[in-house]
Design a protein around this motif. Sequence first.
Motif, PDB file in Angstrom:
ATOM      1  N   UNK A 255       0.825  -1.251   0.099  1.00 62.78           N
ATOM      2  CA  UNK A 255      -0.216  -0.323  -0.013  1.00 62.78           C
ATOM      3  C   UNK A 255       1.109   1.183  -0.027  1.00 62.78           C
ATOM      4  N   UNK A 256       0.253   2.428  -0.214  1.00 64.81           N
ATOM      5  CA  UNK A 256       0.941   3.266   0.387  1.00 64.81           C
ATOM      6  C   UNK A 256       0.681   4.317   1.325  1.00 64.81           C
TER       7      UNK A 256
ATOM      8  N   UNK B  49      -3.213   7.663  13.393  1.00 61.94           N
ATOM      9  CA  UNK B  49      -3.803   7.051  12.438  1.00 61.94           C
ATOM     10  C   UNK B  49      -4.988   6.633  12.081  1.00 61.94           C
ATOM     11  N   UNK B  50      -5.388   5.585  13.722  1.00 60.47           N
ATOM     12  CA  UNK B  50      -7.345   5.484  14.068  1.00 60.47           C
ATOM     13  C   UNK B  50      -7.136   6.345  13.626  1.00 60.47           C
ATOM     14  N   UNK B  51      -6.881   7.509  13.988  1.00 59.38           N
ATOM     15  CA  UNK B  51      -7.918   9.179  14.405  1.00 59.38           C
ATOM     16  C   UNK B  51      -9.109   8.770  13.253  1.00 59.38           C
ATOM     17  N   UNK B  52      -8.498   8.336  11.697  1.00 64.16           N
ATOM     18  CA  UNK B  52      -9.237   8.867  11.033  1.00 64.16           C
ATOM     19  C   UNK B  52     -10.473   7.652  10.121  1.00 64.16           C
ATOM     20  N   UNK B  53     -10.282   6.514  11.135  1.00 64.44           N
ATOM     21  CA  UNK B  53     -11.184   5.653  11.111  1.00 64.44           C
ATOM     22  C   UNK B  53     -12.907   6.288  12.062  1.00 64.44           C
ATOM     23  N   UNK B  54     -11.940   6.355  12.944  1.00 64.33           N
ATOM     24  CA  UNK B  54     -13.190   6.562  14.366  1.00 64.33           C
ATOM     25  C   UNK B  54     -13.500   7.784  13.908  1.00 64.33           C
ATOM     26  N   UNK B  55     -13.045   8.588  13.025  1.00 70.83           N
ATOM     27  CA  UNK B  55     -13.490  10.206  12.886  1.00 70.83           C
ATOM     28  C   UNK B  55     -14.728   9.886  11.779  1.00 70.83           C
ATOM     29  N   UNK B  56     -15.063   8.581  10.753  1.00 71.59           N
ATOM     30  CA  UNK B  56     -15.262   8.812   9.991  1.00 71.59           C
ATOM     31  C   UNK B  56     -16.578   7.963  10.418  1.00 71.59           C
ATOM     32  N   UNK B  57     -16.247   7.051  11.842  1.00 72.22           N
ATOM     33  CA  UNK B  57     -17.425   6.497  12.259  1.00 72.22           C
ATOM     34  C   UNK B  57     -18.418   6.759  13.046  1.00 72.22           C
TER      35      UNK B  57
ATOM     36  N   UNK C 202       3.891   5.109  11.009  1.00 73.35           N
ATOM     37  CA  UNK C 202       3.396   5.188   9.389  1.00 73.35           C
ATOM     38  C   UNK C 202       1.445   4.742   9.739  1.00 73.35           C
ATOM     39  N   UNK C 203       0.321   5.208   8.649  1.00 75.01           N
ATOM     40  CA  UNK C 203      -0.217   5.292   7.771  1.00 75.01           C
ATOM     41  C   UNK C 203      -0.559   4.159   6.930  1.00 75.01           C
ATOM     42  N   UNK C 204      -1.919   3.244   5.927  1.00 73.32           N
ATOM     43  CA  UNK C 204      -1.876   2.755   4.728  1.00 73.32           C
ATOM     44  C   UNK C 204      -2.884   3.914   4.795  1.00 73.32           C
ATOM     45  N   UNK C 205      -2.839   4.786   3.444  1.00 68.60           N
ATOM     46  CA  UNK C 205      -4.154   5.324   3.176  1.00 68.60           C
ATOM     47  C   UNK C 205      -4.443   4.291   2.050  1.00 68.60           C
ATOM     48  N   UNK C 206      -6.398   4.741   2.564  1.00 72.99           N
ATOM     49  CA  UNK C 206      -7.236   3.725   2.664  1.00 72.99           C
ATOM     50  C   UNK C 206      -7.487   3.781   1.076  1.00 72.99           C
ATOM     51  N   UNK C 207      -7.725   3.138   0.293  1.00 74.31           N
ATOM     52  CA  UNK C 207      -8.932   2.989  -0.958  1.00 74.31           C
ATOM     53  C   UNK C 207      -9.751   3.827  -0.931  1.00 74.31           C
TER      54      UNK C 207
END
Length: 649
Positions: free
Chosen positions: A240-241, A387-395, A421-426
């Motif tokens: 991934x990126x 990095x999980x702050x991204x998913x938590x905000x989306x949730x 490091x954070x893998x940019x999601x698709x």
Amino acid sequence: MSVQQGKQVKQLDRVIIRFAGDSGDGMQLTGDRFTQESAVFGNDLVTLPNFPAEIRAPQGTLPGVSSFQVHFADHDILTAGDAPDVLVAMNPAALKANLGDLPKGATIIVDTHDFTARNLTKAGYDANPLELLGDANDPLGAFAVHPVDLTGMTVEAVKEFGLSRKDAARAKNMFALGLLSWMYGRPTEPTVAFLEKRFAKVADIRDANVTAFKAGWNFGETTETFAVQYEIKPAPMAPGTYRNITGNLALAYGLIAGGVQSGLPVFLGSYPITPASDILHELSKHKAFGVTTFQAEDEIAGVGAAIGASFAGALGVTTTSGPGIALKSEAIGLAVMTELPLVVVDVQRGGPSTGLPTKTEQADLLQAMFGRNGEAPVPIVAPQSPGDCFDAALEAARIAVTYRTPVMLLSDGYLANGSEPWRIPELADLPTIDPDFATPIAEGPDGTTPEFQPYARDPETLARPWAPPGVAGLEHRIGGLEKADITGNISYDPANHDLMVRTRQAKVDRIARSLPPLVVDDPSAEDGPGAKVLVIGWGSTYGPIGAGVRRVRKAGYHVAQVHLRHLNPFPDDLGDILRGYDKVLVPEMNLGQLSMLLRAKYLVDAIGYNQVRGLPLKAAEVAHAIGELITEAEGIAVDLTAAPERALS
């Protein structure tokens, strides 16, 4: 170990480095650049910035010390590390403030320039410890100490640019960065490019910083002081990126993604407050994604504007820390009553009152749960890593929009300022969020149009219709007074109030139906009866808990782990999981808030491990607490000394 260009090269699997100096010495920038170099190289990493709350703390004093710790490795790591392997100290105060954290044998690189009588006195030294090196009573005898005149060599290296001595000396952090970059084989090109861009408008400052950085590298390459260069290979990662990301940046991106995936404009109403302000700064850059930011005159105005934006059909967001939540509490209750989507971000810090603005804590859970007048239930979501702050905000955005409710998102200072490091999601992997706006009711056969019912309920979610103003046929009354069921008219009827209170609670409870089963990490259950001790946590304790669990398992003992993202409502299967273990340990950076909720709801003997030091929990201490419970549960003596050091990461 090999030899290269007259220097030994030693392979390591992990290193923890702490840069420490006066709050004006640029330690945060130095640590951040070293982190970026390590990210480019491909190491797994976790960072811990730690700085004073004062804008300019007293120079040369212990309260004025600023530090940045980075842990990087050739394998998956979970924390910034319990104790530094290397301390770079720029003055006496930095040395004294951090010395107690160092294990025996740690390396100390110290700038000798500021070890003057005045600075030594301000730091609390009776004598210069550098003058006692090698003596029988050497206070630094347990460490490998390298006194280096970083400031003097920096001034000499940049004298061609005609800077004042003060301005020239300010580049000493780049000299230190160059030296450490050489010691650990970090790529230099990203830092040179960064400096050339950052100081592009001031050529002499740009050239001086680049020169100081290169001089530090060359000093490491040529001096006999440092005979060993260390190599930490890249860590294996899923394809991934990747990019290095802080929690506040990831959270801002998650809010943007929430707007994109729901098709809603994002409106942030916010008042600057440490450590949440960076979210406002970042979102202000993204008008192209339909983001509007409003820096309000105070906390109450910020949340009021966000509620107004939600009423108008936007994804309303407000960001703050614990003191701001206290001020916003009545307005959050208004959002509960009006049943509008709202994301309330609380980047927790030490309290109470103004407390410790730049330090981390997890003490706002009960405030998030109960900190409003009346029965005003609010869903609570907490990220576990930067990095999980991204998913938590989306949730949080999903829950807010789907269930028409304010949602509390509990980050904290450690996550906000730390990075990994954070893998940019698709884009295709992100969930779609349907705002499902109300539509005008069609005219009936008799030529009449039924009246819009703003407090009717979706049978699945119990959410009321979302009807932005300006749509013919969807006119309705809204406000903070109690609503009549279905019609939304003002109502003081006792039976209706009881019904509406219970309905709002049932709506929040129903969110649990949409949550996936909890993941129980208990390898011993795969081919045996499983562990008897369960460790459960929430938020940023994920790293220290996970590292502590690793150490216990490496030493040959069984322990299970569960980490909660959703704190209200709890997942449906949580009760059965808790009751499946003899002992339940709950590590928290508070005095036992989650353990109180678990004990009350599930009647289990949840045992708290609690620290409120303004710093993350230490993995070794968590492991020790786990070992004590294993001893009680299994009747065996637990010896963790058999666990390899690598398991502590």
